[in-house]
Enzyme design. Structure first.
Site, mmCIF file in Angstrom:
data_model
loop_
_atom_site.group_PDB
_atom_site.id
_atom_site.type_symbol
_atom_site.label_atom_id
_atom_site.label_comp_id
_atom_site.label_asym_id
_atom_site.label_seq_id
_atom_site.Cartn_x
_atom_site.Cartn_y
_atom_site.Cartn_z
ATOM 1 C CG HIS A 312 -92.762 43.503 44.741
ATOM 2 N ND1 HIS A 312 -93.260 42.258 44.426
ATOM 3 C CD2 HIS A 312 -91.502 43.303 45.205
ATOM 4 C CE1 HIS A 312 -92.342 41.334 44.703
ATOM 5 N NE2 HIS A 312 -91.271 41.938 45.180
ATOM 6 C CD GLU A 342 -88.229 45.344 43.212
ATOM 7 O OE1 GLU A 342 -87.358 44.714 43.832
ATOM 8 O OE2 GLU A 342 -89.456 45.140 43.354
ATOM 9 C CD GLU A 391 -83.482 42.385 44.324
ATOM 10 O OE1 GLU A 391 -83.239 41.179 44.294
ATOM 11 O OE2 GLU A 391 -84.551 42.881 44.718
#
Length: 778
Positions: A312, A342, A391
Site C-alpha cells: 500500500h 501502488e 491511482e
C-alpha cells in the site's frame, strides 16, 4: 591502472580489496562528503572503513550486502549528480537498505571494487554452516579486541561472554580458557605472550562452552554403543523422529558427505556428532520445510486463485502525512517478493507526472523514476507477474505522458492482450511470467476518444488527523471540492426544477477524464466500484476488480464471509489500510485472507506483528509472491465460511519448546536476560497463545522443555509465530526475536527456529530448539 588489468580472478580482486582504497563517501542525510579508505578483511567476510569515530560500527558483514549499484542509481546520487557516473557506485546493506554512496578516484578503481564486492558476496553465500559460525564468533572477537593486538586475556574473554549473553561460572570458564590456551599467542606487534587467546584459540574456547547436551542426547539415542551414526541409523532417525518417510539411505550418505568434517568419517561413510550438529543447523534442521523454499505449487491456475503479495502506498518510507517518498521503497518491496505496488500519480511541473500521497505534505518523486526502478527490479526476486496499481489524478495531457513513459521503459513487458470473447478466466501466473499488469480505470469502448470515469480517491480518505498543519490543508482541499459541488448543484438545479440530489452532484463531481492511451494499457485489472455481491455476480467480468477500504473489507469478511469467498473465487479483490492510519500502521491481514481476498495491501515500510505475519505467509512457495489458495477457496460448489469452518479441516499440533541458543540482549536490557517463549497460532479470525515458564539469568542456553498443544481449525490457512521475550516484572517484557511461518510449512520432529529482529534482520546464530508433532482431529 590499465584497463586490461581489470579482468582479474576473484582471488586477485579480493587482494586489491584487502589492501584498501580511498573513496569519497557521500552521505545520504547531508551534503557533506568525507574521504574514507575502504577495505575487506582476509576472510572476505567484513567490509570496513577508516578513519571513523564509529569504531567497530564502521563495519558491514559481506553477507548483509544486498546489492552493488553502478553509477547514479540511488536518490542521493540522483540529487547530487556532479560526480562522473563511471566513478560512482553504491553498496546497499541490510534489511533497511542502508546506502553507502562511494566515488572512486578513477573508473578503474570503481570497476575493481564493483567486481570485487560482487565476488565477495558470492563467496559469502557459498560459506558453509561451520564457517558461518566461525565468522560470527570472530566478529565478536574483533569487537572485543579494543587495542587491536589480536589477542584477549581471560578478563576480556569473560566480559565478551557476557556480551554474547552467556552466563557461566568464572571458575569453569577459567578452566576452559586454560584448555584453549594451547600455544603462546603472538600479538599484532610480534610480541609473544602467555595467558591470552588469539582468534583461533577463542573459537575453540567458545565451542567448548557451547556444547549442546540436548543435541548430544538425541544423537546418542540412535548411535548405540559407539559415537557415530551409520547411514542406516541416520535413516532410522529421519523416519522415527523427523517423520520423513521419504528419506532413503542414499540421501543420508549424501548428507554425510556434505556435513561431516572429519575425513576419516567421510571415508567410512559415517556421521560424527560434530557432523550431526552442523546438519541440524542446516536447512533440514530448521523448522521451515526446505521444499517450500522453492516454487512447489501449481502455478497454472487462474490469477484469481492465488494470494498475491501487495504493498500500500509503496512510495512512502515512513508515515502517510509528512514522510519522504522514495524509489528505494519500491526496490525494498520488490526485493521482498512484493508483486503488487501502488502509485498515486498527480500532475507535476514541466509536464512530468509525480507520485506522492495526495492532500498531504509527503515529498514528491517523478513517475518516470519509479517506472525505471520497476523495470530494473520487477523480476529480480520472482519471475511471476507484477501489478502496477495506479491511482490516477492527472490531467489528460499528463496521463498521455504516463502512458508514453510506461510503454517506452517497460515495452513488451506490459501485458496488452485484448480479452477474447470466449474467455471466462484470467491467465495463470505461469502464463504471465515476466509480465507487468496495469491496474486502473478503463474506458467502456476502446475505439472511443478520451472519456469520463469515476475518480475514487483513496488518498482523500483520511479521518481523525491530529497534525494541525495537515488537517488545515485537508480542510482547505475539502472546501474547494464543496464549492465545486455547490456550483454544480445550483447550476443543475435551475434546469431540473430542483430535482437533482446533492449525492448525485457529488458523484458527478468525482468524474475523471481518462486518456485513451492510458486506458488501453489496462487489460486484466480494470478497476470498478463494488456495490454488492449480487450485482458483481451478474455484471462483473473476470478482468474487473474492486478495492475495499479496511473497515468495509473487514465488515464483509466477518458478516458475509461465505459470499465474499465466492466473489473472490472469480474476481480479484484489493484491500488497503484505513485512512486514519496516518502513522502507516497495519491491520491484521489474516481475516481478509480467510475471506479469499487476493490482494491484501499492507504498508511494507512498517515493521511489527502484522508485517511479520505477512512476510511469514509469503515465505512459502519460494517467496515468489504468489500462493495458491486452498481448494475450498477455488472450486465452485465448495462453500467456506471463515466464521464457521467445517470440522473436517481440524488438526492437533503439539510443541515441545526445548531450549534456546545465544539469545541476544534487547537494547538497554539488563546484564543477563530472563527469557521465555510465546507460541501463537493465527487460525481463522482468532489468535491462540501459549507460553513457557521464565528461565532466569540465562540467555546463552536456556532450557524450557515445555509442552503445549493447539487445536487448529484450518491448517491450510493458519500461521504460527514463535516469539522470545525478556521477562521484566516491573515493566513491559522486552521483545528479543520472532519467527513466523505457515502451519503447512512446519517440519515435524526436532528442529531449530531461527530468530529475526523487529526489523526483520536475522539474529544468527540465535535460535530456539523445538520438537513438533501433529495429528488430524476427528
Amino acid at each position: 591502472m590499465s584497463a586490461e588489468n581489470n579482468q582479474q580472478s576473484g582471488e586477485q580482486l579480493l587482494l586489491n580489496l584487502q589492501r584498501g582504497t580511498p573513496f569519497i563517501k557521500v552521505k545520504e542525510e547531508s551534503r557533506k562528503t568525507h574521504e574514507r579508505t575502504f577495505s575487506v578483511n582476509k576472510e572476505a567476510t567484513v567490509l570496513s572503513y577508516r578513519p571513523s569515530k564509529k569504531g567497530w560500527k564502521a563495519r558491514y558483514r559481506i553477507e548483509d550486502i544486498k546489492e552493488v549499484r553502478v553509477g547514479h542509481e540511488t536518490d542521493t546520487f540522483k540529487a547530487r549528480s556532479g560526480y562522473p557516473k563511471e566513478t560512482c557506485f553504491s553498496v546497499i546493506v541490510g534489511v533497511n537498505n542502508k546506502t553507502i554512496n562511494l566515488v572512486a578516484r578513477s573508473a578503474d578503481d570503481a570497476k575493481i571494487w564493483i567486481e570485487g564486492l560482487k565476488f565477495a558476496m558470492r563467496h559469502s553465500q557459498a560459506i558453509d554452516i561451520h564457517k558461518q559460525q566461525q565468522v560470527w564468533i570472530r566478529d565478536y572477537f574483533l569487537k572485543a579486541d579494543t587495542n587491536n593486538d589480536g589477542t584477549l586475556d581471560f578478563d576480556e574473554c569473560f566480559k565478551l561472554l557476557k556480551k554474547m549473553n552467556m552466563k557461566i561460572e568464572r571458575s569453569h570458564a577459567k578452566h576452559l580458557f586454560k584448555e584453549a590456551d594451547v600455544k603462546k599467542s603472538q600479538t599484532a606487534s610480534g610480541k609473544v605472550v602467555e595467558n591470552r587467546l588469539d582468534i583461533d584459540e577463542f573459537v575453540a574456547f567458545y565451542k567448548k562452552i557451547t556444547n549442546r547436551t540436548e543435541i548430544k542426547e538425541l544423537f546418542k539415542k540412535y548411535s548405540g554403543d559407539d559415537d557415530y551414526w551409520t547411514a542406516s541409523e541416520f535413516t532410522k532417525f529421519m523416519h522415527e523422529s523427523q517423520k520423513r518417510l521419504d528419506v532413503k539411505e542414499e540421501w543420508c550418505l549424501n548428507v554425510i558427505e556434505k556435513y561431516e568434517q572429519k575425513e576419516v568419517c567421510r571415508q567410512k561413510k559415517i556421521l560424527s556428532y560434530d557432523g550431526f550438529v552442523l546438519f541440524m543447523l542446516g536447512p533440514n534442521g530448521l523448522v521451515f520445510n526446505p521444499y517450500h523454499d522453492s516454487v512447489y505449487q501449481d502455478m497454472t491456475q487462474p490469477l484469481t486463485h492465488y494470494f498475491i503479495a501487495s504493498s500500500h502506498n509503496t512510495y512512502l518510507l515512513s508515515d502517510q502525512l509528512r514522510g519522504p517518498s522514495s524509489t528505494e521503497a519500491y526496490i525494498k518491496a520488490l526485493q521482498k517478493g512484493c508483486r503488487c505496488v501502488e502509485l498515486d500519480i498527480w500532475d507535476g511541473p514541466d509536464n512530468e507526472p509525480v507520485v506522492y500521497h495526495g492532500h498531504t505534505l509527503t515529498s514528491k518523486i517523478l513517475f518516470r523514476d519509479i517506472v525505471e526502478v520497476i523495470n530494473k527490479y520487477a523480476f529480480v526476486a520472482s519471475q511471476y507477474p507484477v501489478i502496477l496499481s495506479l491511482e490516477n489524478h492527472c490531467s489528460v495531457p499528463q496521463q498521455q505522458v504516463m502512458a508514453n513513459i510506461m510503454q517506452t521503459i517497460l515495452g513488451d513487458q506490459i501485458y496488452k492482450e485484448p480479452v477474447k470473447a470466449d474467455e471466462k478466466d484470467p491467465p495463470s501466473p505461469e502464463a504471465l511470467k515476466g509480465k507487468i499488469l496495469i491496474k486502473g480505470k478503463k474506458l467502456k469502448v476502446e475505439d472511443e476518444d478520451d472519456g469520463d470515469v469515476s475518480d475514487e480517491d483513496e488518498a482523500a480518505d483520511i479521518e481523525n488527523v491530529e497534525d494541525e498543519e495537515v488537517r488545515q490543508q485537508l480542510e482547505s482541499s475539502k472546501k474547494k471540492k464543496d464549492k465545486k459541488v455547490l456550483m454544480m448543484e445550483n447550476f443543475l438545479s435551475i434546469f431540473s426544477g430542483g430535482k437533482v440530489s446533492k449525492a448525485a452532484v457529488e458523484h458527478e463531481s468525482k468524474k475523471l477524464k481518462l486518456a485513451k492511451d492510458l486506458s488501453m494499457l489496462v487489460c486484466l485489472c480494470k478497476s470498478v466500484h463494488f456495490h454488492n455481491f449480487k450485482e458483481s455476480a451478474e455484471k462483473y467480468k473476470f478482468y474487473e476488480m474492486s478495492s475495499f477500504g479496511e473497515s468495509k473489507a473487514m465488515d464483509l469478511a466477518k458478516h458475509s464471509g461465505e459470499q465474499y469467498n465466492e466473489h473472490n473465487k472469480k474476481f480479484l479483490s484489493r484491500t488497503y489500510p484505513a485512512g486514519w492510519r496516518t502513522n502507516s500502521s497495519n491491520y491484521c491481514p489474516c481475516p481478509l485472507w480467510n475471506a479469499g481476498c487476493a490482494i491484501v495491501a499492507l504498508n511494507y515500510q512498517t515493521h511489527g506483528e502484522e508485517m511479520d505475519l505477512y512476510l511469514g505467509k509469503f515465505k512459502q512457495n519460494g517467496n515468489s509472491g504468489y500462493i495458491l489458495k486452498p481448494v475450498f477457496m477455488r472450486e465452485e460448489g465448495l462453500k467456506f465460511d471463515p466464521e464457521k469452518p467445517s470440522a473436517e479441516y481440524k488438526k492437533k499440533l503439539r510443541f515441545k519448546i526445548i531450549s534456546g541458543q545465544q539469545l541476544p540482549k534487547p537494547k538497554g536490557s539488563k546484564e543477563i536476560i530472563d527469557p521465555f517463549v510465546k507460541v501463537s497460532i493465527y487460525d481463522m479470525n482468532q489468535e491462540i497463545d501459549a507460553k513457557t515458564e521464565v528461565v532466569e539469568n540465562n540467555g546463552f542456553n536456556p532450557q524450557w522443555n515445555h509442552d503445549m498443544e493447539f487445536d487448529v481449525k484450518v491448517p491450510e490457512l493458519a500461521l504460527v509465530r514463535f516469539t522470545v521475550y525478556d521477562y521484566d516484572m516491573s515493566s513491559k517484557n522486552d521483545f528479543i526475536g520472532q519467527y513466523t511461518i505457515p502451519v503447512a510449512s512446519l517440519q515435524l520432529g526436532y528442529h531449530h527456529v531461527p530468530l529475526v529482529s523487529k526489523k526483520g534482520v536475522a539474529l544468527s546464530p540465535a535460535s530456539i530448539f523445538v520438537h513438533i508433532m501433529s495429528s488430524s482431529k476427528s
